[in-house]
Scaffold this active site. Sequence first.
Site, short mmCIF file in Angstrom:
data_model
loop_
_atom_site.label_atom_id
_atom_site.label_comp_id
_atom_site.label_asym_id
_atom_site.label_seq_id
_atom_site.Cartn_x
_atom_site.Cartn_y
_atom_site.Cartn_z
CD GLU A 100 64.87 -82.73 -16.66
OE1 GLU A 100 66.00 -82.28 -16.93
OE2 GLU A 100 64.29 -83.57 -17.37
CE1 TYR A 155 64.36 -81.89 -27.83
CE2 TYR A 155 65.44 -79.78 -28.14
CZ TYR A 155 64.67 -80.62 -27.37
OH TYR A 155 64.20 -80.20 -26.16
CE LYS A 159 68.15 -80.84 -26.00
NZ LYS A 159 67.26 -80.27 -25.00
CG LEU A 178 68.35 -83.62 -21.40
CD1 LEU A 178 67.80 -84.58 -22.45
CD2 LEU A 178 68.34 -82.21 -21.94
#
Length: 281
Positions: free
Chosen positions: A178, A32, A146, A202
């Site tokens: 992250e 996505y 993702k 990411l």
Amino acid sequence: MKDVYLNGHFLPADQAQVSVFDRGFLLGDGVYEVIPVYDGHCFELEAHLNRLQYSLDGVRMKNPMTPHQWQTMIAELVARNGGGDQSLYLQVTRGVAPRDHIFPIGVEPTAFAMSNPLQAVPEKYKQNGIKAITLADIRWANCNIKAITLLPNSLLKQQAQEAGAQEALLIRDGYLTEGAASNAYVVLDGTIYTSPKDEKVLPGITREVVIKLALENGIPLLEQAVTEQQLRQADEIWMSSSTKEVLPITELDHDAVGDGKPGPVWKQIDRLYQQYKKSIG
Ligand code: PDD
């Protein structure tokens, strides 16, 4: 009712239906994108479409549309939903097939897109900063993709919320990776540190903009992971994402970060980020 896009058609959201055999539903087999739309214009659209392709390649899935087809579809969806500021969501799954771990042959991917009003970042988050807690990074080994399979991220974010925090900062092998739904930054002695682009994080589009703005404006930035110990000694900590932009984290595990207020380096980056947003409208 807002219009959504599903497999070549625009239709009201309550009429859009996907089979229970869709591999997104049964296996979480999909990827996505989330793209902010400002005043009817998609922010960094090309970079988002490139990352969508990167995610699709990462899970060996066919892209159902060319970049031009995505752009045309997105422009129509944004216009149908009234322009202005929106949060655009794109999803591609491997399609509808009898449940099996092995990829189906000759099946078309499912392409879905929706766009909702973009929730403005609460002013108090920028004035006072947000709270974060540290948690073990329990996600898989391909966080650069993702993927829609967000169960670990959801568990982590829920845990943060139940602790009265807005984000969880994740620790893997003694290093900060992250946030549960954001990239993370640490300022130490005037230098910004953010984890390098590898399979542990990411490759955030907002992160790319932050890096570009820092380097163009002579603010020292290193794509280097920091240890948990360095994180706890940070002068400033921030997070970034497409929907939250860049936010200061002023409380970590119930301790003040630096002097407990949004720091000078964040203020500079936020000012540059807001200018950049305006300049490309
Ligand atoms: N999430 N890292 C993770 C794990 C994320 O989920 C996100 C964004 C980011 C920031 O990436 P970007 O700057 O491209 O938005 C980093 C989105 C907003 C979401 O899942 O809703």
